[in-house]
Motif scaffolding. Structure first.
Motif, PDB file in Angstrom:
ATOM      1  N   MET A  17       0.836  -1.209   0.000  1.00 61.17           N
ATOM      2  CA  MET A  17       0.000   0.000   0.000  1.00 61.17           C
ATOM      3  C   MET A  17       0.870   1.257   0.000  1.00 61.17           C
ATOM      4  SD  MET A  17      -2.436   1.134   3.103  1.00 61.17           S
ATOM      5  CE  MET A  17      -0.991   1.754   4.005  1.00 61.17           C
ATOM      6  N   THR A  18       1.927   1.234   0.784  1.00 61.29           N
ATOM      7  CA  THR A  18       2.840   2.373   0.850  1.00 61.29           C
ATOM      8  C   THR A  18       3.515   2.600  -0.505  1.00 61.29           C
ATOM      9  OG1 THR A  18       3.239   1.895   3.177  1.00 61.29           O
ATOM     10  CG2 THR A  18       4.842   3.313   2.087  1.00 61.29           C
ATOM     11  N   ALA A  19       3.991   1.522  -1.112  1.00 54.27           N
ATOM     12  CA  ALA A  19       4.652   1.635  -2.417  1.00 54.27           C
ATOM     13  C   ALA A  19       3.680   2.158  -3.476  1.00 54.27           C
ATOM     14  CB  ALA A  19       5.217   0.273  -2.840  1.00 54.27           C
ATOM     15  N   CYS A  20       2.445   1.688  -3.448  1.00 55.62           N
ATOM     16  CA  CYS A  20       1.443   2.120  -4.442  1.00 55.62           C
ATOM     17  C   CYS A  20       1.089   3.591  -4.251  1.00 55.62           C
ATOM     18  CB  CYS A  20       0.172   1.280  -4.331  1.00 55.62           C
ATOM     19  SG  CYS A  20       0.376  -0.398  -4.939  1.00 55.62           S
ATOM     20  N   ASN A  21       0.903   4.017  -3.023  1.00 54.76           N
ATOM     21  CA  ASN A  21       0.586   5.424  -2.795  1.00 54.76           C
ATOM     22  C   ASN A  21       1.759   6.314  -3.182  1.00 54.76           C
ATOM     23  OD1 ASN A  21      -2.116   5.917  -1.868  1.00 54.76           O
ATOM     24  ND2 ASN A  21      -1.630   4.792   0.005  1.00 54.76           N
ATOM     25  N   HIS A  22       2.960   5.861  -2.902  1.00 54.11           N
ATOM     26  CA  HIS A  22       4.143   6.642  -3.287  1.00 54.11           C
ATOM     27  C   HIS A  22       4.257   6.706  -4.808  1.00 54.11           C
ATOM     28  CE1 HIS A  22       8.083   8.369  -3.258  1.00 54.11           C
ATOM     29  NE2 HIS A  22       8.556   7.360  -3.938  1.00 54.11           N
ATOM     30  N   CYS A  23       4.024   5.594  -5.473  1.00 56.08           N
ATOM     31  CA  CYS A  23       4.103   5.552  -6.942  1.00 56.08           C
ATOM     32  C   CYS A  23       3.036   6.467  -7.548  1.00 56.08           C
ATOM     33  CB  CYS A  23       3.932   4.106  -7.416  1.00 56.08           C
ATOM     34  SG  CYS A  23       4.223   3.863  -9.177  1.00 56.08           S
ATOM     35  N   PHE A  24       1.832   6.449  -7.006  1.00 60.20           N
ATOM     36  CA  PHE A  24       0.745   7.331  -7.465  1.00 60.20           C
ATOM     37  C   PHE A  24       1.177   8.797  -7.373  1.00 60.20           C
ATOM     38  CE2 PHE A  24      -3.010   9.947  -6.527  1.00 60.20           C
ATOM     39  CZ  PHE A  24      -3.898   9.564  -7.514  1.00 60.20           C
ATOM     40  N   ASP A  25       1.682   9.166  -6.210  1.00 60.12           N
ATOM     41  CA  ASP A  25       2.117  10.551  -5.974  1.00 60.12           C
ATOM     42  C   ASP A  25       3.262  10.928  -6.915  1.00 60.12           C
ATOM     43  OD1 ASP A  25       2.457  13.058  -4.536  1.00 60.12           O
ATOM     44  OD2 ASP A  25       4.193  12.138  -3.571  1.00 60.12           O
ATOM     45  N   ALA A  26       4.210  10.009  -7.107  1.00 62.33           N
ATOM     46  CA  ALA A  26       5.361  10.289  -7.972  1.00 62.33           C
ATOM     47  C   ALA A  26       4.941  10.364  -9.444  1.00 62.33           C
ATOM     48  CB  ALA A  26       6.442   9.214  -7.776  1.00 62.33           C
ATOM     49  N   CYS A  27       4.027   9.503  -9.868  1.00 64.15           N
ATOM     50  CA  CYS A  27       3.533   9.539 -11.258  1.00 64.15           C
ATOM     51  C   CYS A  27       2.912  10.896 -11.574  1.00 64.15           C
ATOM     52  CB  CYS A  27       2.481   8.457 -11.495  1.00 64.15           C
ATOM     53  SG  CYS A  27       3.156   6.805 -11.703  1.00 64.15           S
TER      54      CYS A  27
ATOM     55  N   TYR D  52      -7.347   6.808   7.864  1.00 68.32           N
ATOM     56  CA  TYR D  52      -7.518   7.867   6.870  1.00 68.32           C
ATOM     57  C   TYR D  52      -6.310   8.811   6.843  1.00 68.32           C
ATOM     58  CZ  TYR D  52      -9.956  11.213   3.953  1.00 68.32           C
ATOM     59  OH  TYR D  52     -10.317  12.027   2.910  1.00 68.32           O
ATOM     60  N   LEU D  53      -5.878   9.221   8.014  1.00 70.75           N
ATOM     61  CA  LEU D  53      -4.733  10.138   8.084  1.00 70.75           C
ATOM     62  C   LEU D  53      -3.447   9.458   7.605  1.00 70.75           C
ATOM     63  CD1 LEU D  53      -3.348  12.787   8.783  1.00 70.75           C
ATOM     64  CD2 LEU D  53      -3.381  12.141  11.194  1.00 70.75           C
ATOM     65  N   GLU D  54      -3.303   8.204   7.945  1.00 77.56           N
ATOM     66  CA  GLU D  54      -2.116   7.477   7.478  1.00 77.56           C
ATOM     67  C   GLU D  54      -2.083   7.435   5.942  1.00 77.56           C
ATOM     68  OE1 GLU D  54      -1.765   3.399   8.824  1.00 77.56           O
ATOM     69  OE2 GLU D  54      -0.011   3.146   7.549  1.00 77.56           O
ATOM     70  N   GLN D  55      -3.222   7.073   5.340  1.00 76.15           N
ATOM     71  CA  GLN D  55      -3.309   7.069   3.876  1.00 76.15           C
ATOM     72  C   GLN D  55      -2.985   8.451   3.297  1.00 76.15           C
ATOM     73  OE1 GLN D  55      -4.207   4.345   1.849  1.00 76.15           O
ATOM     74  NE2 GLN D  55      -3.809   3.300   3.756  1.00 76.15           N
ATOM     75  N   ALA D  56      -3.524   9.475   3.932  1.00 78.26           N
ATOM     76  CA  ALA D  56      -3.307  10.837   3.449  1.00 78.26           C
ATOM     77  C   ALA D  56      -1.815  11.192   3.490  1.00 78.26           C
ATOM     78  CB  ALA D  56      -4.121  11.825   4.276  1.00 78.26           C
ATOM     79  N   LEU D  57      -1.129  10.800   4.564  1.00 81.62           N
ATOM     80  CA  LEU D  57       0.318  11.024   4.656  1.00 81.62           C
ATOM     81  C   LEU D  57       1.047  10.278   3.547  1.00 81.62           C
ATOM     82  CD1 LEU D  57       0.708  10.757   8.512  1.00 81.62           C
ATOM     83  CD2 LEU D  57       1.633  12.649   7.172  1.00 81.62           C
TER      84      LEU D  57
END
Lengths: 108, 108, 108, 108
Positions: A17-27, D52-57
């Motif tokens: 989940m962390t990698a996917c959210n980071h990739c989303f933000d970076a894309c 929610y906050l964790e995801q947002a971060l």
């Protein structure tokens, strides 16, 4: 599932989940964002489903098996898309997705 | 908050969330996607927070006021970004966001 | 899935999620809450999965079929539990769950 | 916020969410569940807002400050309720909630 397996799966889902959210933000910041559309779509899907399954594990949901089966599919799709792109965040995300798909398979 | 206000707010949040998710999906398909990066980021934020507040209302959460105040800020930010873009989905999304911001203000 | 089916499914999921959240909140206030433990657990599961599938539909997710299959299982489990209890909120929730399970089956 | 603070906050939110979900699950199995109604309601609220906050971060949301302020309120409310109950899961959850409230305060 043993307690150890349970904790390890939660850890693996969380990393994915962390990698996917980071990739989303970076894309969103890439110049070739047009090529990244499918990657962003799948990053969001994959982050959401990993988060969902993690929450379900934490609250002792009776539907872990079914949810894990869906998670396998989404992780594999996201991993396959990410693997196509040279960006470091995509390659790392692909690794996390495939690792997570394997972990979910073992309980699905 | 009267029952009628409660139901109306849920409806407004739901429409905003729908518009934001639709705008996100449509942006991913646009040719000028590079210009839409901030719009996509805020669409996701706004869809998530509207959904969160709607769920909180439905389960009778004691924190509606605080959550509504955050929702106002995110809806306004998303509306202001969407308004900049001529795409029909962006203009419609902006309208939904501003309407939702007003509705949330009345209870924040 | 036609546009009409799509909108109808979103409406049905939303009604089910609303009924489950309402039932959860009402169970917390019941005197015989001890008997309602499983009902509350499943209300939360069912509200969450219906909400998840609804969001997935709204953002045009490629995994609707798989998610709908999980939703069928959870809706049926929640409906079967709710049906056992005489409280009005439980009976209404059971109806919504079974209706939602049928709707999800048609696309799973 | 430094990278280290960012990672530490994510860890703290995750621990709090885990403690709240565990407490919710354990409360459902308690004999004195009637006394635990408010605890269960707040456990769900607190798990959801921490998540929610964790995801947002993780997705680099521009609304961290506002979300953290809400998180403080909910963590404190959940911690205060849990502290009243002698169950081990409640006492542990209270500790996690107060620790998380402090961490969120530092960025709100």
């Amino acid at each position: 599932m043993s307690d150890e397996q349970h904790d390890e799966l939660i850890q693996t889902l969380h990393e994915c989940m962390t990698a996917c959210n980071h990739c989303f933000d970076a894309c969103l910041k890439e110049d070739d964002i047009k090529m990244m559309a499918e990657c962003m779509r799948l990053d969001r899907e994959c982050a959401d489903v990993c988060n969902y399954l993690e929450q379900a594990l934490l609250r002792n949901s009776p539907f872990i098996t079914e949810l894990a089966a869906v998670c396998v599919k989404i992780c594999e799709a996201c991993g396959n898309e990410c693997k196509k792109h040279d960006h470091d965040h995509c390659q790392k995300c692909a690794d996390s997705c495939f690792k997570c798909a394997e972990a979910c398979k073992s309980i699905a």
